[in-house]
Write an enzyme that holds these catalytic residues in place. Structure first.
Site, mmCIF file in Angstrom:
data_model
loop_
_atom_site.group_PDB
_atom_site.id
_atom_site.type_symbol
_atom_site.label_atom_id
_atom_site.label_comp_id
_atom_site.label_asym_id
_atom_site.label_seq_id
_atom_site.Cartn_x
_atom_site.Cartn_y
_atom_site.Cartn_z
ATOM 1 N N ASP A 186 41.695 51.906 26.577
ATOM 2 C CA ASP A 186 41.680 50.706 27.399
ATOM 3 C C ASP A 186 42.589 49.687 26.725
ATOM 4 O OD1 ASP A 186 40.573 48.829 29.335
ATOM 5 O OD2 ASP A 186 38.825 50.155 29.314
ATOM 6 N N ASP A 218 43.647 46.638 31.440
ATOM 7 C CA ASP A 218 42.666 45.657 31.874
ATOM 8 C C ASP A 218 43.300 44.411 32.499
ATOM 9 O OD1 ASP A 218 39.705 44.880 31.440
ATOM 10 O OD2 ASP A 218 40.791 43.131 30.686
ATOM 11 N N GLU A 278 44.423 47.946 36.167
ATOM 12 C CA GLU A 278 43.348 47.241 36.871
ATOM 13 C C GLU A 278 44.040 46.030 37.478
ATOM 14 O OE1 GLU A 278 38.919 45.343 36.256
ATOM 15 O OE2 GLU A 278 40.556 44.748 34.958
ATOM 16 N N HIS A 280 32.455 50.694 34.689
ATOM 17 C CA HIS A 280 31.538 49.891 33.882
ATOM 18 C C HIS A 280 31.316 48.485 34.447
ATOM 19 C CE1 HIS A 280 35.533 48.780 32.817
ATOM 20 N NE2 HIS A 280 35.065 47.689 32.227
ATOM 21 N N ASP A 281 32.039 48.110 35.504
ATOM 22 C CA ASP A 281 31.864 46.790 36.114
ATOM 23 C C ASP A 281 31.132 46.853 37.450
ATOM 24 O OD1 ASP A 281 33.352 45.557 34.086
ATOM 25 O OD2 ASP A 281 35.239 45.802 35.174
#
Ligand code: NOJ
Length: 558
Positions: free
Chosen positions: A101, A204, A261, A334-335
């Site tokens: 990430d 990210d 993302e 994970h969000d």
């Protein structure tokens, strides 16, 4: 250097690991890299080909690792750099690639760049961040932070009118991408990681790196007098220069896979992001992931979405992405809350049948499938009874903001239970043993949450009809069955049907998917052909049972 084939990543099947909650090898309550190494052979049996590792870097963990205080060090709670090197090697031995990430919009406020910058106005790192004078005892403008509550500006400690900017929490100061020196420091760091033999990155919050340089206030969009920071800092004009430069100096020369993302990207801008000369291999499209809320960052704006709307959103997304590039398909991360709770409206079908229906729906879309840990078991949300029980930093922000907007405490708690990021972050259920087999000790960093005892790796591994084995079957069908070519390379073609709750599509010449997303049986004409996948034991030719999903191989379909 990875394969010289530019699109080598199209055949990958990604599996996202959230390290704190995967496997705790040393029994301290927190998952770790050695735990991942230990369980690699099991994950390998799924058939996945690339692991996306959520952040394991040095971090005070205010936002669970998305607040990095040293990009080139491993957080001791997760292990050491030696452990990570071993993981990369052991994964390679099993033909599994690792992607990391990459958080480039901000660092932790504990990063030495930021610490030096706030202590010393002449620091070489001062211009690595965004500092501005306030106005009339207020922050420089009225932008609201992305976690849903409060200003995106915080006073520099010890100052009374100097603020720093943060799209996310105040412990995550934004990096100043206008500064070339900062940008090249980041590129060096990225290349250092690529040299370690990783295959690429999930990147990210990348569309936040460019802020409107007028830093002007905006019309408020809430009772707090503030306006969403994304209106001035998400995918703003000029970002293309930064993204191009980033790609040219890092990912492109290494032929790395990159998944941005990239919220806020409109479909007509996809060419720039994922086209032939695009900045990334793929980007995540949140249009239907956030179908249950009006915006991913405002959980109190729940929608009453319909299956027809979901169907239309999927079709729109697939056709737009297909026009320019390749998709990154996901139900969870994970969000996000667990997909069974989000997309299966009838609680009676939040079970094997429902989980398999959703799996079928997303897995065969055109693009790479991304599976989030626990999704392959059918893990569901956990209910909490008080806001104090949440760990996720954005949960209290959303809770108090909902109350500010006039909702009752009970309603606010429901929004947070439905949407909290904790839902996806609970320890992975390996077995029915103590702490679900996550460790053997007495504690876990986050409460386990009650769940169906049948939902765990050990039980499902042995059960032919389990959700886990359904995922194995789907992966095998995509990678090696007679439909392999259609499912990998075939176009996405929506198939019209006369119901509003059945989603149907074709891939290539021979693959057709039918998913009934309702708790009523639906009359529908199914094609003749070989049924490769079915979440019920039988199939009628003119009817789909509640939440029934099938993949059919049709012959010579034009
Ligand atoms: C997106 C990440 O997925 C999320 O977990 C994080 O809180 C924000 N970006 C800030 O880094």
């Amino acid at each position: 250097m990875l394969s010289t084939n530019n699109n080598w990543w199209k055949k990958e099947i990604f599996y996202q690991i959230y390290p704190a909650s995967f496997k705790d090898s040393n029994n301290d309550g927190i998952g770790d890299i050695r735990g991942i190494i230990q369980e690699l052979p099991k994950i390998h049996t799924l058939g996945i080909t690339t692991i996306w590792l959520s952040p394991v870097y040095q971090s005070p963990m205010v936002d669970n690792g998305y607040d990095i205080s040293d990009y080139k060090a491993i957080n001791p709670m997760f292990g050491t750099m030696k452990d990570l090197d071993e993981l990369i090697q052991k994964a390679k031995d099993l033909n599994i690639k690792i992607i990391m990430d990459l958080v480039l919009n901000h660092t932790s406020n504990q990063h030495y760049w930021f610490q030096d910058a706030i202590k010393n106005p002449n620091s070489p790192y001062r211009n690595f961040y965004i500092f501005k004078e306030g106005k009339n005892n207020l922050p420089p403008n009225n932008w609201r932070s992305n976690f849903g509550k409060g200003s995106s500006w915080t006073l520099v400690p010890g100052e009374n009118n100097l603020y720093y900017h943060h799209v996310f929490s105040k412990q995550q100061p934004d990096l100043n991408w206008e500064n070339k020196e900062l940008r090249f420091a980041l590129y060096d760091m990225i290349n250092w990681w690529l040299k370690k033999g990783i295959a690429g990155f999930r990147i990210d919050a990348i569309t936040f790196i460019k802020k409107d340089q007028d830093f002007a206030s905006i019309t408020p969009d809430g009772n707090d007098g503030l306006g969403k920071v994304k209106r001035k800092a998400e995918n703003r004009p000029g970002i293309n220069v930064f993204l191009n430069e980033l790609n040219e100096h890092t990912f492109k020369p290494a032929n790395a896979v990159t998944i941005g993302e990239a919220s806020g990207v409109q479909y007509d801008q996809l060419d720039k992001f994922i086209g032939k000369k695009g900045y990334f291999s793929m980007i995540f499209d949140f249009h239907y992931a956030d179908i249950d809320v009006r915006s991913g960052s405002e959980w109190y704006h729940q929608t009453n979405w319909t299956v027809q709307e979901l169907n239309e959103a999927i079709i729109k997304s697939q056709l737009a992405i297909q026009k320019y590039g390749w998709g990154a398909n996901f139900l969870e991360n994970h969000d996000q809350p667990r997909s069974i709770n989000k997309y299966i409206k009838d609680p009676a079908y939040r079970n094997k049948v429902g989980a398999k229906a959703l799996a079928t729906l997303f897995f065969f879309l055109r693009g790479c499938p991304f599976i989030y840990q626990g999704q392959e078991l059918g893990v569901q949300n956990a209910q909490r009874t008080s806001i104090k029980q949440f760990n996720d930093i954005s949960s209290p922000d959303n809770y108090y903001r909902a109350i500010e907007e006039g909702f009752s405490a009970k309603e606010a708690l429901k929004f947070v239970n439905d949407r909290s990021r904790d839902n996806a972050r609970l320890p992975y259920p390996w077995s029915n043993e103590i702490n679900d087999g996550f460790n053997t000790g007495h504690k876990t960093w986050i409460g386990l949450g009650k769940h169906n005892p049948q939902i765990n790796w050990h039980t499902e591994d042995k059960d032919e009809t389990s959700i886990l084995n359904f995922y194995r079957a789907m992966i095998q069908i995509r990678q090696t069955s007679s439909l392999n070519d259609d499912l990998l390379n075939g176009d996405f073609i929506p198939i019209k049907n006369s119901t509003s709750s059945v989603i149907t599509y074709q891939r290539g010449q021979h693959a057709q998917v039918f998913v009934n997303l309702s708790s009523q049986a639906k009359q529908i004409q199914l094609p003749l052909g070989k049924v490769l996948l079915n979440n019920y034991s039988d199939l009628k030719s003119e009817e789909l049972l509640p939440y029934q999903a099938v993949l059919i191989e049709v012959k010579n379909h034009g």
